[in-house]
Design a protein around this motif. Structure first.
Motif, PDB file in Angstrom:
ATOM      1  N   ASP A 162      34.488  31.752  45.734  1.00 18.39           N
ATOM      2  CA  ASP A 162      34.444  31.747  44.649  1.00 18.39           C
ATOM      3  C   ASP A 162      34.673  30.482  44.055  1.00 18.39           C
ATOM      4  N   GLY A 173      33.746  34.079  34.727  1.00 20.49           N
ATOM      5  CA  GLY A 173      34.598  35.284  35.368  1.00 20.49           C
ATOM      6  C   GLY A 173      34.737  35.066  36.625  1.00 20.49           C
ATOM      7  N   VAL A 174      34.858  34.098  37.026  1.00 17.14           N
ATOM      8  CA  VAL A 174      35.375  34.378  38.867  1.00 17.14           C
ATOM      9  C   VAL A 174      36.342  33.366  38.302  1.00 17.14           C
ATOM     10  N   PHE A 175      37.726  33.447  38.665  1.00 16.71           N
ATOM     11  CA  PHE A 175      39.124  33.369  38.810  1.00 16.71           C
ATOM     12  C   PHE A 175      39.146  32.650  40.538  1.00 16.71           C
ATOM     13  N   ARG A 201      43.137  38.197  42.374  1.00 20.10           N
ATOM     14  CA  ARG A 201      41.603  38.058  41.772  1.00 20.10           C
ATOM     15  C   ARG A 201      41.508  39.058  40.818  1.00 20.10           C
ATOM     16  N   GLU A 202      41.678  40.476  41.465  1.00 20.14           N
ATOM     17  CA  GLU A 202      40.635  41.493  40.648  1.00 20.14           C
ATOM     18  C   GLU A 202      41.606  41.414  39.007  1.00 20.14           C
ATOM     19  N   GLU A 205      40.804  38.495  37.006  1.00 18.41           N
ATOM     20  CA  GLU A 205      39.323  38.883  36.612  1.00 18.41           C
ATOM     21  C   GLU A 205      39.429  39.691  35.066  1.00 18.41           C
ATOM     22  N   ALA A 210      35.809  36.313  30.448  1.00 17.33           N
ATOM     23  CA  ALA A 210      35.110  35.643  31.367  1.00 17.33           C
ATOM     24  C   ALA A 210      34.981  33.804  31.648  1.00 17.33           C
ATOM     25  N   CYS A 213      37.842  31.723  32.852  1.00 19.86           N
ATOM     26  CA  CYS A 213      38.519  31.929  34.403  1.00 19.86           C
ATOM     27  C   CYS A 213      38.418  30.565  34.841  1.00 19.86           C
ATOM     28  N   HIS A 217      42.319  29.412  36.316  1.00 24.00           N
ATOM     29  CA  HIS A 217      42.170  28.455  37.792  1.00 24.00           C
ATOM     30  C   HIS A 217      42.651  27.146  37.924  1.00 24.00           C
TER      31      HIS A 217
END
Length: 268
Positions: A162, A173-175, A201-202, A205, A210, A213, A217
């Motif tokens: 990720d 949308g990537v955390f 993570r799910e 996100e 998005a 994210c 992080h």
């Protein structure tokens, strides 16, 4: 990831100025978004994407199970020794494992990491033709496919994959979930107390827009270092010492007794 702060704060936080961004806890659609928005008042928003895909992958592997303070010298030493000709993939694919291990010894687990880096470099050269082909794949490939391919490399877990998607690919949308994000999210009550890294993570996100994210992080990691540490969070001695107290369930934190436990071990 050891980046310097950007020249201007685009999260709209009071401490940094810059242009206003959509970081308003009062208008957030979910609790997780409200937390990220509150972090926008504390920290600078980074810019995401643009790093070389393979270099980012190597840097992230070096950072596994160690601090930035330890991994940065290892990365610098690796770059000095193997990236002189601008072909890091070829240099590492052909590297002597013991020599590479000695070069990156500051990062810890250097024998394991050196073996994995060499094996990954060999695969990148064979499957993508080198750095340029791999970089194109990371930046332009379908995100799920990129993530799956990265996870197929020995030594690349979800957080590493990720981070490459975020910092090299610039994907929204990537955390990525590290130990700080995992702890804080469950402590605040944003995810089930027994959720593993992938489940956290799910949840994040799905609940955070998005475009927020990546900032979530990096900001949550900084917040974990400064306020919400594993053993002595700021709220333990003074509830008002934490700027996110209004958003937190304090799962596993017991100010009355001074006890702090993993959220999964917290009593009802």
């Amino acid at each position: 990831m050891g980046d310097p702060e950007p020249e201007r704060n685009i999260s709209g936080g009071e401490t940094g100025g810059g242009e206003e961004h959509a970081f308003d806890p009062d208008t957030a659609g979910t609790r997780a978004e409200a937390v990220v928005d509150a972090l926008g008042g504390l920290y600078w928003q980074k810019s995401y994407g643009g790093r070389d895909g393979f270099e980012c992958l190597v840097r992230t592997i070096l950072s596994q199970n160690t601090s930035d303070k330890a991994s940065q010298p290892a990365h610098d030493a690796l770059a000095d020794r193997y990236d002189e000709d601008g072909d890091l993939v070829a240099a590492l694919a052909d590297a002597d494992q013991q020599e590479l291990a000695e070069t990156i010894s500051a990062a810890g687990l250097y024998n394991q990491k050196s073996e994995r880096i060499i094996a990954i470099a060999e695969r990148v050269r064979e499957e993508y033709g080198g750095e340029a082909g791999f970089d194109t794949f990371v930046k332009d490939g379908e995100p799920r496919e990129v993530r799956d391919r990265l996870l197929a490399f020995n030594g690349v877990g979800p957080k590493t994959a990720d981070c490459v998607l975020l910092f090299a690919g610039g994907r929204g949308g990537v955390f990525p979930v590290d130990t700080h994000v995992h702890r804080i999210t469950r402590r605040m009550g944003l995810a089930p107390t027994d959720a593993d890294h992938e489940e956290v993570r799910e949840h994040l996100e799905a609940a955070v827009p998005a475009e927020k994210c990546g900032f979530g992080h990096t900001a949550m990691i900084q917040f974990g270092r400064e306020y919400c540490s594993a053993r002595k969070p700021a709220c333990l001695d003074d509830p008002d010492a934490c700027p996110l107290a209004d958003h937190c369930d304090q799962v596993g934190v017991y100010p009355a007794s001074g006890e702090v436990v993993d959220p999964a071990e917290a009593s009802d």
